[in-house]
Design a protein around this motif. Structure first.
Motif, short mmCIF file in Angstrom:
data_model
loop_
_atom_site.label_atom_id
_atom_site.label_comp_id
_atom_site.label_asym_id
_atom_site.label_seq_id
_atom_site.Cartn_x
_atom_site.Cartn_y
_atom_site.Cartn_z
N VAL A 190 0.83 -1.23 -0.15
CA VAL A 190 -0.18 -0.10 0.04
C VAL A 190 1.00 1.29 -0.12
CG1 VAL A 190 -1.59 1.19 1.38
CG2 VAL A 190 -1.56 -1.27 1.18
N GLU A 191 0.84 2.01 -1.07
CA GLU A 191 1.52 3.31 -1.07
C GLU A 191 1.33 4.14 0.15
OE1 GLU A 191 1.83 7.27 -3.80
OE2 GLU A 191 1.69 5.22 -4.92
N GLY A 192 2.47 4.58 0.83
CA GLY A 192 2.60 5.48 1.74
C GLY A 192 2.85 4.57 3.48
N ASN A 193 2.78 3.39 2.95
CA ASN A 193 3.15 2.59 4.18
C ASN A 193 4.89 2.36 3.93
OD1 ASN A 193 0.63 2.23 5.11
ND2 ASN A 193 0.24 -0.13 4.51
N PRO A 194 5.32 1.91 5.10
CA PRO A 194 7.06 1.77 5.29
C PRO A 194 7.36 0.73 4.42
CG PRO A 194 5.90 1.96 7.42
CD PRO A 194 4.88 1.68 6.50
N ALA A 195 8.47 1.05 3.80
CA ALA A 195 9.29 -0.02 2.94
C ALA A 195 10.21 -0.62 4.12
CB ALA A 195 9.82 0.54 1.89
N ALA A 196 10.97 -1.84 3.60
CA ALA A 196 11.83 -2.52 4.33
C ALA A 196 13.08 -2.77 3.62
CB ALA A 196 11.37 -3.83 4.56
N VAL A 197 14.35 -2.49 4.11
CA VAL A 197 15.41 -2.56 3.68
C VAL A 197 16.43 -3.88 4.14
CG1 VAL A 197 17.73 -1.64 3.06
CG2 VAL A 197 15.51 -0.17 3.19
N TYR A 198 16.60 -4.79 3.41
CA TYR A 198 17.53 -5.86 3.66
C TYR A 198 18.76 -5.82 3.11
CZ TYR A 198 12.53 -7.19 4.67
OH TYR A 198 11.26 -7.26 5.09
N PHE A 199 19.74 -6.44 3.67
CA PHE A 199 21.19 -6.75 3.36
C PHE A 199 22.00 -7.67 4.06
CE2 PHE A 199 21.02 -2.99 5.75
CZ PHE A 199 21.98 -2.87 6.67
N ASP A 200 23.08 -8.05 3.37
CA ASP A 200 24.16 -8.71 4.28
C ASP A 200 25.39 -7.99 4.44
OD1 ASP A 200 22.41 -11.11 4.07
OD2 ASP A 200 23.03 -11.55 1.97
N LEU A 201 25.86 -7.87 5.46
CA LEU A 201 26.94 -6.90 5.96
C LEU A 201 28.10 -7.73 6.45
CD1 LEU A 201 26.84 -3.54 7.72
CD2 LEU A 201 27.97 -5.49 8.73
N SER A 202 29.24 -7.39 6.10
CA SER A 202 30.58 -8.12 6.47
C SER A 202 31.46 -6.98 7.18
CB SER A 202 31.13 -8.94 5.43
OG SER A 202 30.29 -10.08 4.90
N TYR A 203 32.22 -7.30 8.23
CA TYR A 203 33.02 -6.43 8.76
C TYR A 203 34.32 -6.95 9.08
CZ TYR A 203 35.11 -2.67 11.46
OH TYR A 203 36.13 -1.76 11.92
N GLU A 204 35.62 -6.64 8.34
CA GLU A 204 36.78 -7.16 8.30
C GLU A 204 37.83 -6.14 9.23
OE1 GLU A 204 37.55 -10.35 8.30
OE2 GLU A 204 35.85 -10.95 7.88
N GLY A 205 37.25 -4.97 9.45
CA GLY A 205 38.12 -3.90 9.86
C GLY A 205 38.84 -4.22 11.33
N GLU A 206 39.73 -3.68 11.58
CA GLU A 206 40.60 -3.78 13.16
C GLU A 206 39.91 -3.39 14.14
OE1 GLU A 206 44.67 -2.93 12.38
OE2 GLU A 206 44.72 -3.96 10.34
N ARG A 207 39.28 -2.16 13.76
CA ARG A 207 38.66 -1.48 15.12
C ARG A 207 37.17 -1.89 15.47
NH1 ARG A 207 37.49 4.43 13.97
NH2 ARG A 207 35.86 4.25 15.23
N GLY A 208 36.63 -2.21 16.50
CA GLY A 208 35.49 -2.41 16.88
C GLY A 208 34.58 -1.28 16.65
N LEU A 209 33.38 -1.54 16.03
CA LEU A 209 32.44 -0.32 15.82
C LEU A 209 31.07 -0.84 16.28
CD1 LEU A 209 33.46 0.45 12.21
CD2 LEU A 209 34.18 1.73 14.09
N THR A 210 30.05 0.20 16.36
CA THR A 210 28.90 -0.09 16.77
C THR A 210 27.81 0.56 15.68
OG1 THR A 210 29.12 -0.17 18.81
CG2 THR A 210 27.16 0.03 18.41
#
Length: 158
Positions: free
Chosen positions: A49-69
């Motif tokens: 229904v136009e006007g209602n929220p949409a949903a975003v999905y994805f796969d995230l990978s993190y290989e960085g050295e620093r911890g993040l949030t």
């Protein structure tokens, strides 16, 4: 104050090099995104229904050295966006705002239907299936990572 003096000194050094007929190197461009972070399979599923929220999905990978949030998400074609997760409250499974998501080296996080996802509210009616919109994740410290998400219709594969 010290930053202003340093900037002035760098500027004067560049002028003096140019005056001698030598060229100064251009300053390094700051890297965009977050080193070690990558996103695949990004898609935004429009509401039936136009006007209602949409949903975003994805796969995230993190290989960085620093911890993040990850502390928030923004969607370019929406007025606002919130990270949501399903959880149990009062003996019922409910959708609620997600807590910040901790990332350490080797972390993978799936934003998927029925679990962690980004809800995009006030989505532009100009956005149609087949389009692309940018999603930006903001982490602790203010760094951002922006990636494109393919726009899909409500009935398409999520």
């Amino acid at each position: 104050m010290k930053q202003g003096i340093a900037a002035l000194a760098l500027g004067l050094a560049g002028i003096s090099l140019a005056a001698c007929g030598e060229t100064a190197e251009a300053p390094a461009v700051e890297e965009t995104g977050i080193p070690g972070m990558s996103v695949t399979n990004a898609r935004m599923v429009l509401a039936p229904v136009e006007g209602n929220p949409a949903a975003v999905y994805f796969d995230l990978s993190y290989e960085g050295e620093r911890g993040l949030t990850i502390r928030k998400a923004d969607v370019a074609a929406a007025e606002s966006a919130v990270m949501h997760q399903f959880g149990e409250y009062d003996f019922k499974v409910q959708m609620m705002e997600a807590l910040p998501i901790a990332l350490t080296q080797g972390t993978t996080v799936e934003f998927k239907p029925g679990d962690l996802h980004v809800m995009a509210m006030g989505v532009s009616p100009d956005l149609k299936p087949g389009d692309t919109t940018n999603v930006t994740l903001t982490v602790s410290g203010g760094g951002t990572y922006t990636f494109p998400a393919e726009v899909r219709a409500a009935g398409e594969d999520r």
